[in-house]
Design an enzyme around this catalytic site. Sequence first.
Site, PDB file in Angstrom:
ATOM      1  CG  ASP A  29     -53.872  74.797 -67.222  1.00 46.08           C
ATOM      2  OD1 ASP A  29     -54.314  75.952 -67.353  1.00 46.08           O
ATOM      3  OD2 ASP A  29     -52.669  74.528 -67.247  1.00 46.08           O
TER       4      ASP A  29
ATOM      5  CE  LYS B  17     -50.839  75.023 -64.265  1.00 39.88           C
ATOM      6  NZ  LYS B  17     -50.320  75.511 -65.537  1.00 39.88           N
TER       7      LYS B  17
ATOM      8  CB  SER C 234     -53.672  78.691 -65.849  1.00 42.92           C
ATOM      9  OG  SER C 234     -52.581  77.901 -66.206  1.00 42.92           O
TER      10      SER C 234
ATOM     11  NE  ARG D 269     -54.613  81.572 -70.953  1.00 40.17           N
ATOM     12  CZ  ARG D 269     -53.849  81.435 -69.869  1.00 40.17           C
ATOM     13  NH1 ARG D 269     -53.781  80.303 -69.222  1.00 40.17           N
ATOM     14  NH2 ARG D 269     -53.164  82.456 -69.424  1.00 40.17           N
TER      15      ARG D 269
ATOM     16  CG  HIS E 236     -46.428  78.017 -59.925  1.00 42.18           C
ATOM     17  ND1 HIS E 236     -46.412  76.756 -60.490  1.00 42.18           N
ATOM     18  CD2 HIS E 236     -46.734  78.870 -60.927  1.00 42.18           C
ATOM     19  CE1 HIS E 236     -46.685  76.854 -61.769  1.00 42.18           C
ATOM     20  NE2 HIS E 236     -46.897  78.132 -62.062  1.00 42.18           N
TER      21      HIS E 236
HETATM   22  N1  URA Z   1     -48.146  79.715 -65.861  1.00 44.71           N
HETATM   23  C1  URA Z   1     -49.207  78.880 -65.919  1.00 44.71           C
HETATM   24  O1  URA Z   1     -49.158  77.760 -65.405  1.00 44.71           O
HETATM   25  N2  URA Z   1     -50.329  79.313 -66.506  1.00 44.71           N
HETATM   26  C2  URA Z   1     -50.437  80.534 -67.060  1.00 44.71           C
HETATM   27  O2  URA Z   1     -51.495  80.850 -67.569  1.00 44.71           O
HETATM   28  C3  URA Z   1     -49.305  81.395 -67.024  1.00 44.71           C
HETATM   29  C4  URA Z   1     -48.165  80.959 -66.400  1.00 44.71           C
END
Ligand code: URA
Length: 433
Positions: free
Chosen positions: A161, A187, A183, A168, A82
């Site tokens: 989220d 996930k 966040s 946000r 990621h």
């Molecule tokens: N990527 C995400 O999934 N969440 C964030 O808050 C920033 C980047």
Amino acid sequence: MNIIDLIIKKRDKKELSEQEINFFINSVVDKSIEDYQTSAMLMAMCINGLNQRETSDLTHAIANSGKRYDLSDINDLVVDKHSTGGVADTTTLITAPLVASLGVPVLKMSGRGLGFSGGTADKLSAIPGFNTNLTIEEAKKQVKDINIALMTQTEETAYADKILYSLRDVTGTVESKPLIASSIMSKKIASGTTGVVLDVKCGKGAFMKTYEDAKELAKLMVNIGRFADVRTVAVISSMEQPLGHNIGNALEVIEAIEILKGNLKGDLFELSMTLGAHMLVLSKVAKNVDIGYDYLMKQLVAGHGLNKLRELIAYQGGNPDIIDDYSLLPKASNNLEIFAKESGYLNSVDTDMIGKASVLTGAGRLKKTDEIDLGAGITLSKRIGDYIENGEKIGEIFSSSLEKCEQAKEIIENALHITETAPEKPTLIIDRF
Ligand code: URA
């Protein structure tokens, strides 16, 4: 418990308990609090921070707010990667097929791009017919059949989220380390992955502008992973300039294919290989990163990564012929070349501005609901430290609108800083944790 008391507590820099954090997230999900109260809490968290314990609790609360998946029927080890978000960052399209070509299961849930940072799901949408909307059952079957599936995050993954992120995004609370860490990791935890390689971007085109901030974010996420039994490695990489030469969905697909064909090297190639090598270590296929890198290099040279991409595209309904014929990909109707206005060395790049210029061409979205122009974007041929001749072509802009090409051109020209003396080239891989 009452949300106003909790907002006041965080506003006054006090620590929230696990029960209080769970109450906040449950109230977000069951909509028993208003968006302005959620936003106030996010702003208090953004300004006053959360400690490691609070960040872990927030991560788990978000992960538990939707479905949690179990991938153990695929394999004991299912490893993911990621990125925290960058410009011209199409590593997944290179790393994932290469790693999968070694028999390692890769089930990756990706998001769509927002703001100047692109998303893998959008890039895959540039491949005609490619379906990213898989159910988890479909994705699991696919991984059992061909070792790889790339899918859009399901609606139910880390449900809270989505609500938090969209608030946000419009309340100036994206650039917060605990909020980013929770966040991302919520996930990953919800998706059932047993290991994750995080690419923490650092520099002008990243949320984290300084090494110190990137390091803090990396450590937060690695610790969250440790407490959640998700083996987590973080690589801090430079976002002082776009990672690849192409920015934009179809353009980035082309660059990834060129790398898998062995026709291109450079920063995008290096980082993709390094992240993949870490994935191989987490998957226990390679003893160390150097060995993992060698394995991937052999796969690349033998064309196995490219073949795996072909197989992936065909399996998910896309047209694999795009690999041999780029004219089958979406193409913008207008283009505008960029020429240098002076001679000298490319000293620095306002990467965020380049990202914003690409959004302007139509390659990205400003609001979640914006449509993307899949053929739009920018190509830049020069890297920091390269010498440029006055009048030399340094890039090109693609868009369905000539006016947007012209606006983007002005932004790009102002974002590239040329000097008489050669600068130091930025280090690509800055640190690992
Ligand atoms: N990527 C995400 O999934 N969440 C964030 O808050 C920033 C980047």
